[in-house]
Write a protein that holds these residues in place. Structure first.
Motif, PDB file in Angstrom:
ATOM      1  N   HIS A   1       0.805  -1.231   0.000  1.00  0.00           N
ATOM      2  CA  HIS A   1       0.000   0.000   0.000  1.00  0.00           C
ATOM      3  C   HIS A   1       0.837   1.280   0.000  1.00  0.00           C
ATOM      4  CE1 HIS A   1       0.951  -0.553   4.211  1.00  0.00           C
ATOM      5  NE2 HIS A   1       0.478   0.650   4.498  1.00  0.00           N
ATOM      6  N   VAL A   2       2.155   1.143   0.019  1.00  0.00           N
ATOM      7  CA  VAL A   2       3.011   2.331   0.017  1.00  0.00           C
ATOM      8  C   VAL A   2       3.910   2.303  -1.225  1.00  0.00           C
ATOM      9  CG1 VAL A   2       4.631   3.762   1.331  1.00  0.00           C
ATOM     10  CG2 VAL A   2       2.948   2.363   2.555  1.00  0.00           C
ATOM     11  N   CYS A   3       5.085   1.721  -1.103  1.00  0.00           N
ATOM     12  CA  CYS A   3       6.063   1.764  -2.191  1.00  0.00           C
ATOM     13  C   CYS A   3       5.626   0.986  -3.426  1.00  0.00           C
ATOM     14  CB  CYS A   3       7.422   1.283  -1.692  1.00  0.00           C
ATOM     15  SG  CYS A   3       8.112   2.378  -0.417  1.00  0.00           S
ATOM     16  N   VAL A   4       5.015  -0.182  -3.231  1.00  0.00           N
ATOM     17  CA  VAL A   4       4.548  -0.937  -4.387  1.00  0.00           C
ATOM     18  C   VAL A   4       3.444  -0.162  -5.097  1.00  0.00           C
ATOM     19  CG1 VAL A   4       3.450  -3.077  -5.184  1.00  0.00           C
ATOM     20  CG2 VAL A   4       5.235  -3.173  -3.424  1.00  0.00           C
ATOM     21  N   LEU A   5       2.442   0.286  -4.354  1.00  0.00           N
ATOM     22  CA  LEU A   5       1.325   1.025  -4.940  1.00  0.00           C
ATOM     23  C   LEU A   5       1.793   2.264  -5.688  1.00  0.00           C
ATOM     24  CD1 LEU A   5      -1.782   1.632  -5.174  1.00  0.00           C
ATOM     25  CD2 LEU A   5      -1.483   2.984  -3.090  1.00  0.00           C
ATOM     26  N   GLN A   6       2.599   3.100  -5.042  1.00  0.00           N
ATOM     27  CA  GLN A   6       3.018   4.349  -5.680  1.00  0.00           C
ATOM     28  C   GLN A   6       3.878   4.084  -6.910  1.00  0.00           C
ATOM     29  OE1 GLN A   6       4.337   7.489  -3.007  1.00  0.00           O
ATOM     30  NE2 GLN A   6       2.991   6.707  -1.395  1.00  0.00           N
ATOM     31  N   THR A   7       4.727   3.069  -6.853  1.00  0.00           N
ATOM     32  CA  THR A   7       5.541   2.714  -8.017  1.00  0.00           C
ATOM     33  C   THR A   7       4.668   2.217  -9.155  1.00  0.00           C
ATOM     34  OG1 THR A   7       7.463   2.196  -6.643  1.00  0.00           O
ATOM     35  CG2 THR A   7       7.381   1.174  -8.830  1.00  0.00           C
ATOM     36  N   VAL A   8       3.727   1.328  -8.847  1.00  0.00           N
ATOM     37  CA  VAL A   8       2.842   0.768  -9.881  1.00  0.00           C
ATOM     38  C   VAL A   8       2.021   1.869 -10.545  1.00  0.00           C
ATOM     39  CG1 VAL A   8       0.769  -0.663 -10.201  1.00  0.00           C
ATOM     40  CG2 VAL A   8       2.770  -1.582  -8.989  1.00  0.00           C
ATOM     41  N   LEU A   9       1.441   2.767  -9.756  1.00  0.00           N
ATOM     42  CA  LEU A   9       0.634   3.846 -10.345  1.00  0.00           C
ATOM     43  C   LEU A   9       1.485   4.717 -11.263  1.00  0.00           C
ATOM     44  CD1 LEU A   9      -1.610   4.864  -7.290  1.00  0.00           C
ATOM     45  CD2 LEU A   9      -2.169   3.326  -9.194  1.00  0.00           C
ATOM     46  N   ASP A  10       2.706   5.018 -10.832  1.00  0.00           N
ATOM     47  CA  ASP A  10       3.598   5.825 -11.671  1.00  0.00           C
ATOM     48  C   ASP A  10       4.048   5.068 -12.926  1.00  0.00           C
ATOM     49  OD1 ASP A  10       3.428   8.086 -10.099  1.00  0.00           O
ATOM     50  OD2 ASP A  10       5.354   7.767  -9.081  1.00  0.00           O
ATOM     51  N   LEU A  11       4.263   3.761 -12.829  1.00  0.00           N
ATOM     52  CA  LEU A  11       4.617   2.962 -14.018  1.00  0.00           C
ATOM     53  C   LEU A  11       3.480   2.974 -15.027  1.00  0.00           C
ATOM     54  CD1 LEU A  11       6.360  -0.118 -12.343  1.00  0.00           C
ATOM     55  CD2 LEU A  11       7.465   1.531 -13.891  1.00  0.00           C
ATOM     56  N   ILE A  12       2.246   2.876 -14.547  1.00  0.00           N
ATOM     57  CA  ILE A  12       1.087   2.920 -15.438  1.00  0.00           C
ATOM     58  C   ILE A  12       1.012   4.265 -16.145  1.00  0.00           C
ATOM     59  CG2 ILE A  12      -1.444   2.916 -15.511  1.00  0.00           C
ATOM     60  CD1 ILE A  12      -1.282   0.800 -13.189  1.00  0.00           C
ATOM     61  N   VAL A  13       1.175   5.345 -15.396  1.00  0.00           N
ATOM     62  CA  VAL A  13       1.160   6.688 -15.984  1.00  0.00           C
ATOM     63  C   VAL A  13       2.270   6.833 -17.024  1.00  0.00           C
ATOM     64  CG1 VAL A  13       1.547   9.145 -15.482  1.00  0.00           C
ATOM     65  CG2 VAL A  13       0.004   7.793 -14.043  1.00  0.00           C
ATOM     66  N   ALA A  14       3.393   6.161 -16.789  1.00  0.00           N
ATOM     67  CA  ALA A  14       4.532   6.207 -17.724  1.00  0.00           C
ATOM     68  C   ALA A  14       4.312   5.335 -18.960  1.00  0.00           C
ATOM     69  CB  ALA A  14       5.813   5.787 -17.012  1.00  0.00           C
ATOM     70  N   GLY A  15       3.170   4.647 -19.036  1.00  0.00           N
ATOM     71  CA  GLY A  15       2.846   3.862 -20.223  1.00  0.00           C
ATOM     72  C   GLY A  15       3.260   2.407 -20.176  1.00  0.00           C
ATOM     73  N   LYS A  16       3.655   1.926 -19.006  1.00  0.00           N
ATOM     74  CA  LYS A  16       4.062   0.517 -18.877  1.00  0.00           C
ATOM     75  C   LYS A  16       2.829  -0.362 -18.650  1.00  0.00           C
ATOM     76  CE  LYS A  16       8.528   1.530 -18.685  1.00  0.00           C
ATOM     77  NZ  LYS A  16       9.444   1.203 -19.765  1.00  0.00           N
TER      78      LYS A  16
END
Length: 185
Positions: free
Chosen positions: A111-126
């Motif tokens: 709910h912290v580092c995994v979530l924030q990383t995943v959301l940012d990866l999605i925004v980056a087009g991954k």
């Protein structure tokens, strides 16, 4: 036949292990299961030549990646970070994650580092695949909420076996037999 773009593709993916650190794992609910799942995935990734990157959140305070985890990786690349999101921190730039179309994500805390990383990866087009049995949090409710939120944002929620079988794509090969015997029993 062409490989579906909805499946994890060994040629297009990289594995990101988020903050599976010795100083954090003792407080993670079900940490032993998370570590075991991560080790299976790392072993298969090594056999299939899939690159792996480990992030470490504030390693001076939380220590380095759990030795049982990192020893399962064939050629680990370790990056340190201070931001909760690996993407926001910039620590993934120039790594296999940066150049992969698909990112398979494991780690803590969901709910912290995994979530924030995943959301940012999605925004980056991954295209992002979160391995449910290889992510953890201190509290199970937070893990579940994180998985739901990541899925709602567009991440695919998968299991270790789903990822390995999709990476393999076909049975009956020497590679299949080797990976199946070592990591799927």
């Amino acid at each position: 036949m062409k490989h579906s773009t909805l499946l994890v593709d060994a040629q297009r993916s990289a594995l990101l292990m988020v903050d599976l650190q010795a100083g954090l794992l003792p407080v993670i609910e079900g940490a032993e299961s998370v570590v075991a799942a991560a080790r299976k995935l790392l072993g298969a990734a090594g056999e299939l030549d899939i690159p792996c990157v480990f992030s470490e959140q504030y390693p001076d305070g939380l220590g380095h990646t759990e030795p049982k985890v990192i020893e399962a990786a064939r050629h680990p690349r370790v990056v340190g970070k201070m931001h909760f999101s690996c993407v926001a921190d910039g620590c993934l730039e120039g790594t296999a994650i940066d150049s992969a179309n698909q990112v398979v994500v494991c780690g803590t805390e969901a709910h912290v580092c995994v979530l924030q990383t995943v959301l940012d990866l999605i925004v980056a087009g991954k295209q992002v695949f979160v391995v449910a049995d290889a992510v953890g949090s201190r509290v199970e409710a937070n893990r579940q909420l994180a998985l739901t939120r990541m899925q709602q944002a567009g991440a695919q929620i998968v299991s270790v076996e789903m990822v390995i079988f999709e990476w393999l794509h076909v049975a009956g090969t020497d590679r299949f037999r080797q990976v199946h015997k070592a990591f799927l029993r």
